[in-house]
Motif scaffolding. Structure first.
Motif, PDB file in Angstrom:
ATOM      1  N   LEU A  58       0.945  -1.276  -0.066  1.00 26.95           N
ATOM      2  CA  LEU A  58       0.024  -0.015   0.006  1.00 26.95           C
ATOM      3  C   LEU A  58       0.865   1.131   0.045  1.00 26.95           C
ATOM      4  CD1 LEU A  58      -2.769  -1.179   2.518  1.00 26.95           C
ATOM      5  CD2 LEU A  58      -3.054  -0.847   0.031  1.00 26.95           C
ATOM      6  N   SER A  59       2.122   0.912   0.731  1.00 23.69           N
ATOM      7  CA  SER A  59       2.703   2.128   0.625  1.00 23.69           C
ATOM      8  C   SER A  59       3.552   2.764  -0.755  1.00 23.69           C
ATOM      9  CB  SER A  59       4.156   1.989   1.820  1.00 23.69           C
ATOM     10  OG  SER A  59       5.073   2.899   1.643  1.00 23.69           O
ATOM     11  N   VAL A  60       3.693   1.511  -1.479  1.00 27.36           N
ATOM     12  CA  VAL A  60       4.130   2.117  -2.797  1.00 27.36           C
ATOM     13  C   VAL A  60       3.071   2.337  -3.727  1.00 27.36           C
ATOM     14  CG1 VAL A  60       4.939   0.681  -4.760  1.00 27.36           C
ATOM     15  CG2 VAL A  60       5.807  -0.180  -2.912  1.00 27.36           C
ATOM     16  N   ILE A  61       1.866   1.983  -3.522  1.00 32.50           N
ATOM     17  CA  ILE A  61       0.538   2.305  -4.292  1.00 32.50           C
ATOM     18  C   ILE A  61       0.354   3.971  -3.971  1.00 32.50           C
ATOM     19  CG2 ILE A  61      -1.897   2.385  -4.615  1.00 32.50           C
ATOM     20  CD1 ILE A  61      -1.543  -0.713  -4.246  1.00 32.50           C
ATOM     21  N   VAL A  62       0.471   4.393  -2.764  1.00 32.12           N
ATOM     22  CA  VAL A  62       0.328   5.797  -2.243  1.00 32.12           C
ATOM     23  C   VAL A  62       1.556   6.495  -2.750  1.00 32.12           C
ATOM     24  CG1 VAL A  62       0.623   7.350  -0.006  1.00 32.12           C
ATOM     25  CG2 VAL A  62      -0.942   5.118   0.024  1.00 32.12           C
ATOM     26  N   SER A  63       2.474   6.225  -2.736  1.00 31.70           N
ATOM     27  CA  SER A  63       3.967   6.704  -3.413  1.00 31.70           C
ATOM     28  C   SER A  63       3.576   6.996  -4.845  1.00 31.70           C
ATOM     29  CB  SER A  63       5.120   6.134  -3.183  1.00 31.70           C
ATOM     30  OG  SER A  63       5.250   5.858  -1.919  1.00 31.70           O
ATOM     31  N   ALA A  64       3.163   6.163  -5.689  1.00 37.50           N
ATOM     32  CA  ALA A  64       2.845   6.272  -6.991  1.00 37.50           C
ATOM     33  C   ALA A  64       1.658   7.173  -7.191  1.00 37.50           C
ATOM     34  CB  ALA A  64       2.338   4.883  -7.747  1.00 37.50           C
ATOM     35  N   LEU A  65       0.551   7.323  -6.544  1.00 40.49           N
ATOM     36  CA  LEU A  65      -0.426   8.278  -6.606  1.00 40.49           C
ATOM     37  C   LEU A  65       0.129   9.756  -6.189  1.00 40.49           C
ATOM     38  CD1 LEU A  65      -3.442   6.502  -5.021  1.00 40.49           C
ATOM     39  CD2 LEU A  65      -3.057   6.843  -7.165  1.00 40.49           C
ATOM     40  N   PRO A 102      10.621   1.374  -3.664  1.00 38.59           N
ATOM     41  CA  PRO A 102      11.342   1.940  -4.986  1.00 38.59           C
ATOM     42  C   PRO A 102      11.062   3.305  -5.284  1.00 38.59           C
ATOM     43  CG  PRO A 102       9.663   0.591  -5.867  1.00 38.59           C
ATOM     44  CD  PRO A 102       9.479   0.282  -4.248  1.00 38.59           C
ATOM     45  N   LEU A 103       9.980   4.055  -4.681  1.00 41.75           N
ATOM     46  CA  LEU A 103       9.304   5.235  -5.105  1.00 41.75           C
ATOM     47  C   LEU A 103       9.628   6.288  -4.117  1.00 41.75           C
ATOM     48  CD1 LEU A 103       5.895   4.492  -6.740  1.00 41.75           C
ATOM     49  CD2 LEU A 103       8.117   4.734  -7.849  1.00 41.75           C
ATOM     50  N   VAL A 104      10.388   5.927  -3.123  1.00 42.66           N
ATOM     51  CA  VAL A 104      10.658   7.023  -1.976  1.00 42.66           C
ATOM     52  C   VAL A 104      11.990   7.545  -2.506  1.00 42.66           C
ATOM     53  CG1 VAL A 104      11.885   7.093   0.263  1.00 42.66           C
ATOM     54  CG2 VAL A 104       9.678   5.667  -0.083  1.00 42.66           C
ATOM     55  N   PRO A 105      13.092   7.289  -3.194  1.00 44.88           N
ATOM     56  CA  PRO A 105      14.019   8.173  -3.722  1.00 44.88           C
ATOM     57  C   PRO A 105      13.334   9.161  -4.450  1.00 44.88           C
ATOM     58  CG  PRO A 105      14.712   5.784  -3.603  1.00 44.88           C
ATOM     59  CD  PRO A 105      13.295   5.874  -3.351  1.00 44.88           C
ATOM     60  N   ALA A 106      12.422   9.058  -5.400  1.00 45.43           N
ATOM     61  CA  ALA A 106      11.873   9.744  -6.192  1.00 45.43           C
ATOM     62  C   ALA A 106      11.021  10.888  -5.514  1.00 45.43           C
ATOM     63  CB  ALA A 106      10.973   9.258  -7.335  1.00 45.43           C
ATOM     64  N   LEU A 107      10.322  10.379  -4.481  1.00 43.87           N
ATOM     65  CA  LEU A 107       9.643  11.296  -3.812  1.00 43.87           C
ATOM     66  C   LEU A 107      10.630  12.439  -2.787  1.00 43.87           C
ATOM     67  CD1 LEU A 107       6.860   9.285  -1.867  1.00 43.87           C
ATOM     68  CD2 LEU A 107       6.460  10.760  -3.784  1.00 43.87           C
ATOM     69  N   TRP A 160       5.376  17.761  -0.941  1.00 44.83           N
ATOM     70  CA  TRP A 160       6.121  16.491  -1.091  1.00 44.83           C
ATOM     71  C   TRP A 160       6.480  16.173   0.116  1.00 44.83           C
ATOM     72  CZ3 TRP A 160       5.677  14.223  -5.350  1.00 44.83           C
ATOM     73  CH2 TRP A 160       5.835  14.826  -6.725  1.00 44.83           C
ATOM     74  N   GLY A 161       6.515  17.096   1.166  1.00 43.68           N
ATOM     75  CA  GLY A 161       6.601  16.579   2.494  1.00 43.68           C
ATOM     76  C   GLY A 161       5.700  15.960   3.220  1.00 43.68           C
ATOM     77  N   ALA A 162       4.379  16.244   2.674  1.00 43.64           N
ATOM     78  CA  ALA A 162       3.073  15.408   3.120  1.00 43.64           C
ATOM     79  C   ALA A 162       3.205  14.120   2.416  1.00 43.64           C
ATOM     80  CB  ALA A 162       1.797  16.106   2.657  1.00 43.64           C
ATOM     81  N   ALA A 163       3.638  13.979   1.098  1.00 44.60           N
ATOM     82  CA  ALA A 163       3.780  12.745   0.476  1.00 44.60           C
ATOM     83  C   ALA A 163       4.469  11.686   1.049  1.00 44.60           C
ATOM     84  CB  ALA A 163       4.135  13.098  -0.995  1.00 44.60           C
ATOM     85  N   LEU A 164       5.522  12.320   1.575  1.00 43.48           N
ATOM     86  CA  LEU A 164       6.738  11.373   2.528  1.00 43.48           C
ATOM     87  C   LEU A 164       5.765  10.834   3.658  1.00 43.48           C
ATOM     88  CD1 LEU A 164       9.922  13.071   2.081  1.00 43.48           C
ATOM     89  CD2 LEU A 164       9.701  10.791   1.239  1.00 43.48           C
ATOM     90  N   LEU A 165       4.935  11.426   4.221  1.00 39.33           N
ATOM     91  CA  LEU A 165       4.423  11.277   5.492  1.00 39.33           C
ATOM     92  C   LEU A 165       3.338  10.122   4.951  1.00 39.33           C
ATOM     93  CD1 LEU A 165       4.197  14.451   7.436  1.00 39.33           C
ATOM     94  CD2 LEU A 165       5.728  12.637   7.922  1.00 39.33           C
ATOM     95  N   LEU A 166       2.632  10.644   4.075  1.00 38.95           N
ATOM     96  CA  LEU A 166       1.628   9.590   3.730  1.00 38.95           C
ATOM     97  C   LEU A 166       2.074   8.156   3.234  1.00 38.95           C
ATOM     98  CD1 LEU A 166      -0.804  12.015   1.611  1.00 38.95           C
ATOM     99  CD2 LEU A 166      -1.301  10.769   3.696  1.00 38.95           C
ATOM    100  N   ALA A 167       3.441   8.224   2.574  1.00 41.44           N
ATOM    101  CA  ALA A 167       3.778   6.837   2.273  1.00 41.44           C
ATOM    102  C   ALA A 167       4.311   5.865   3.421  1.00 41.44           C
ATOM    103  CB  ALA A 167       5.309   6.956   1.377  1.00 41.44           C
ATOM    104  N   ALA A 168       4.606   6.724   4.353  1.00 46.24           N
ATOM    105  CA  ALA A 168       4.706   6.014   5.725  1.00 46.24           C
ATOM    106  C   ALA A 168       3.738   5.498   6.387  1.00 46.24           C
ATOM    107  CB  ALA A 168       5.924   6.710   6.705  1.00 46.24           C
ATOM    108  N   LEU A 169       2.323   6.178   6.226  1.00 46.50           N
ATOM    109  CA  LEU A 169       1.329   6.162   7.180  1.00 46.50           C
ATOM    110  C   LEU A 169       0.760   4.559   6.946  1.00 46.50           C
ATOM    111  CD1 LEU A 169      -0.619   7.353   8.616  1.00 46.50           C
ATOM    112  CD2 LEU A 169      -2.164   7.987   6.714  1.00 46.50           C
TER     113      LEU A 169
END
Length: 245
Positions: free
Chosen positions: A13-20, A222-227, A42-51
């Motif tokens: 789910l974290s990968v899916i959230v990062s892609a969105l 794999p999408l966290v470095p892009a974020l 982008w700061g909020a996107a990092l937090l959402l990916a970890a949620l």
């Protein structure tokens, strides 16, 4: 579904959230020229990916509610003789269960997180060495840093000159120090100092530690470095805008 399957699913789910988030962020970058808006997104996107993994871990640590069960009295039935059935032998088959797949995913995630922590420790040791080997800045440099800090309405940090530093940077979770490369110390550019003090005003030097913690937690994503790359670019633009105001 057991705990390993839930944790593995949360990483998916974290990968899916990062892609969105990358898709939405690309639209925001095309529509808005405000670097502060992009930085916040982008700061909020990092937090959402970890949620997803964080929420799943908290849920698994929450004790299950206790339910009262009433056990009915057993009723004995007359014994009957069951016919004997001949057992048939079946050839063993090798199958991977969802629980085993989840354990493999979690083991891979733990290994990547450990490597990320080791890399962070190495970078922290290099930064600590820069501080140890550095020397206090002269009066002229301190006066220039103090003047720019007053303009930005921040407390002037202690300034260290390092022969091994290649750029200006901030350091310190507690006591903040500004590190200047020796080549820049002779005539430090006001724009460089203002940019670093803008990071200080925004508390980026402390927020980066939170981002590093999230990157360690989501090392398998794999999408966290892009974020993080998008967040870094937006943060630098926001600091430039703040320094120029």
């Amino acid at each position: 579904m057991g705990a390993p399957e839930l944790l593995a699913l949360s990483l998916v789910l974290s990968v899916i959230v990062s892609a969105l988030a990358l898709a939405v962020g690309a639209g925001i970058e095309r529509a808005s020229g405000d670097p502060r808006l992009r930085d916040r997104f982008w700061g909020a996107a990092l937090l959402l990916a970890a949620l997803p993994p964080l929420a799943t871990a908290i849920l698994l640590m929450t004790p299950a509610p206790v339910r009262e069960m009433v056990i009915p009295m057993a009723v004995t039935a007359p014994a009957t003789t069951a016919p004997l059935v001949a057992a048939t032998s079946a050839a063993p088959t090798f199958t991977i269960t969802p629980a085993q797949i989840a354990l493999i995913v979690l083991a891979l995630a733990a290994g990547l997180s450990a490597l990320r922590l080791i890399a962070l420790a190495v970078r922290s040791a290099r930064l600590a060495r820069l501080l140890r080997e550095g020397s206090p800045a002269g009066e002229e440099v301190r006066a220039r840093v103090g003047s720019i800090a007053q303009d930005l309405r921040v407390k002037a940090p202690a300034t260290v000159i390092s022969a091994n530093a290649t750029e200006a940077l901030l350091s310190g979770l507690g006591r903040t120090r500004l590190i200047l490369a020796e080549a820049l110390a002779a005539d430090p550019a006001p724009a460089v100092i203002a940019h670093e003090l803008a990071h200080l005003k925004r508390r980026d030097h402390r927020g980066l530690w939170l981002e590093e913690a999230l990157a360690c937690l989501l090392a398998i994503n794999p999408l966290v470095p892009a974020l993080r790359a998008r967040r870094d670019a937006a943060r630098e633009e926001a600091c430039d805008a703040l320094a120029l105001n």
